[in-house]
Design an enzyme around this catalytic site. Structure first.
Site, PDB file in Angstrom:
ATOM      1  N   CYS A 177      -9.114   5.228  13.547  1.00  0.00           N
ATOM      2  CA  CYS A 177      -7.764   4.724  13.814  1.00  0.00           C
ATOM      3  C   CYS A 177      -7.704   3.208  14.045  1.00  0.00           C
ATOM      4  O   CYS A 177      -7.793   2.428  13.107  1.00  0.00           O
ATOM      5  CB  CYS A 177      -7.151   5.498  14.986  1.00  0.00           C
ATOM      6  SG  CYS A 177      -5.333   5.389  15.059  1.00  0.00           S
ATOM      7  N   LYS A 195     -15.393   5.913  19.079  1.00  0.00           N
ATOM      8  CA  LYS A 195     -14.449   4.856  18.729  1.00  0.00           C
ATOM      9  C   LYS A 195     -14.721   3.593  19.548  1.00  0.00           C
ATOM     10  O   LYS A 195     -14.799   3.637  20.782  1.00  0.00           O
ATOM     11  CB  LYS A 195     -13.025   5.369  18.981  1.00  0.00           C
ATOM     12  CG  LYS A 195     -11.913   4.402  18.574  1.00  0.00           C
ATOM     13  CD  LYS A 195     -10.576   5.074  18.816  1.00  0.00           C
ATOM     14  CE  LYS A 195      -9.400   4.193  18.438  1.00  0.00           C
ATOM     15  NZ  LYS A 195      -8.114   4.889  18.668  1.00  0.00           N
ATOM     16  N   GLU A 206      -8.110  11.886  13.567  1.00  0.00           N
ATOM     17  CA  GLU A 206      -8.390  11.584  14.972  1.00  0.00           C
ATOM     18  C   GLU A 206      -7.727  12.646  15.859  1.00  0.00           C
ATOM     19  O   GLU A 206      -6.656  13.138  15.550  1.00  0.00           O
ATOM     20  CB  GLU A 206      -7.839  10.203  15.314  1.00  0.00           C
ATOM     21  CG  GLU A 206      -8.070   9.770  16.755  1.00  0.00           C
ATOM     22  CD  GLU A 206      -7.436   8.431  17.087  1.00  0.00           C
ATOM     23  OE1 GLU A 206      -7.959   7.738  17.956  1.00  0.00           O
ATOM     24  OE2 GLU A 206      -6.391   8.094  16.472  1.00  0.00           O
TER      25      GLU A 206
END
Length: 290
Positions: free
Chosen positions: A158, A117, A45
């Protein structure tokens, strides 16, 4: 018959504020991964820049179509003949917002999949750290399964790792490998990184490949590192430390359907309702005092 085995690599980084320096790190480590036999290379990330200040971030990020880092990574994938998965780049959007966006690039240098995300890390940690991703980044709304030559690759980033329903949906829609590139904080990583990734692998009968940021960064934050590759039984195939480097493991995708047959939790799942809690708790009489 399609070959189902390939070598996957995690490029572990310690991204800083200078985009060009971060690109150079990926170029160097991706070449090392290729030399180690990797056909699929994943970065963490925030590959292109890791900076706490919103102003500093927007000073260096650009829209996707003119982003020189993305163009450099496309050329890198083409030069090395690899599938290059950028765990995420910070990409400028309209209205002073950004996307935390993953890119999957094929060996011809073409972007074949993108993922923004979904889950934003908005939290106050016990050690005083406070994060509000939603103030800067626009959350994604679409889960993505990318097609690799060997099978389906489910894309996450993440904080998504804490949401099992996303991983189950990816597995149900063809993912046999789930990518979890991250910049986990040191505090939460020490407590939860390994067990969360292994749990997602076990629950879905999937391989999990997780390239991480690690160490003390230029903006003062500390990330956990320990890039991890896990098989569908929850066994750790390879693990990094804290320093930048490359983690390699062979992926045999035939293991995924085999383990899913042994523990068919994806097939056995059922929809269910949830009964409301009782509004008034039951009071038990104290017999001794009656």
């Amino acid at each position: 018959m399609t070959e189902r085995k390939f070598v996957a690599a995690c490029v572990q980084m310690r991204s800083g504020k200078t985009v060009s320096a971060n690109v150079d790190t990926v170029v160097r480590l991706a070449r090392e991964a290729k030399d180690g036999g990797a056909a699929y290379v994943q970065t963490p990330e925030m590959t292109n820049v890791l900076v706490r200040s919103r102003d500093e971030l927007f000073d260096v990020i650009l829209p996707e179509e003119v982003d020189p880092a993305l163009a450099a990574f496309q050329e890198l994938a083409r030069a090395l003949g690899i599938w290059l998965h950028l765990g995420s780049l910070a990409i400028r959007l309209e209205g002073e917002r950004a996307a935390n966006r993953a890119f999957v690039i094929d060996p011809d240098g073409d972007v074949t999949a993108r993922y923004d995300k979904i889950h934003m890390f908005d939290v106050d940690l016990p050690n005083g750290e406070s994060w509000r991703e939603s103030q800067t980044y626009r959350p994604g709304e679409q889960a993505v399964v990318a097609e690799l030559p060997w099978g389906g690759l489910g894309l996450t980033i993440c904080y998504d790792v804490r949401f099992p329903t996303l991983h189950r949906a990816l597995a149900e829609h063809g993912a046999e490998v789930i990518a979890s590139p991250a910049a986990f904080t040191k505090q939460t990583g020490e407590a939860h990184w390994n067990i969360l990734l292994r749990a997602r692998a076990i629950e879905t009968g999937s391989f999990v490949v997780a390239a991480a940021q690690g160490g003390k960064h230029e903006d003062g934050r500390e990330t956990f590192g320990h890039s991890l590759i896990v098989d569908p039984w929850g066994r750790v195939l390879a693990e990094g430390g804290e320093a930048p480097g490359v983690v390699l493991a062979e992926i045999d995708l035939d293991k995924s359907p085999d383990i899913r047959r042994k523990i068919p939790s994806l097939e056995n799942g059922r929809r269910f309702g949830v009964a409301p809690a009782q509004s008034t708790p039951t009071v038990l009489r104290d017999v001794a005092s009656s």
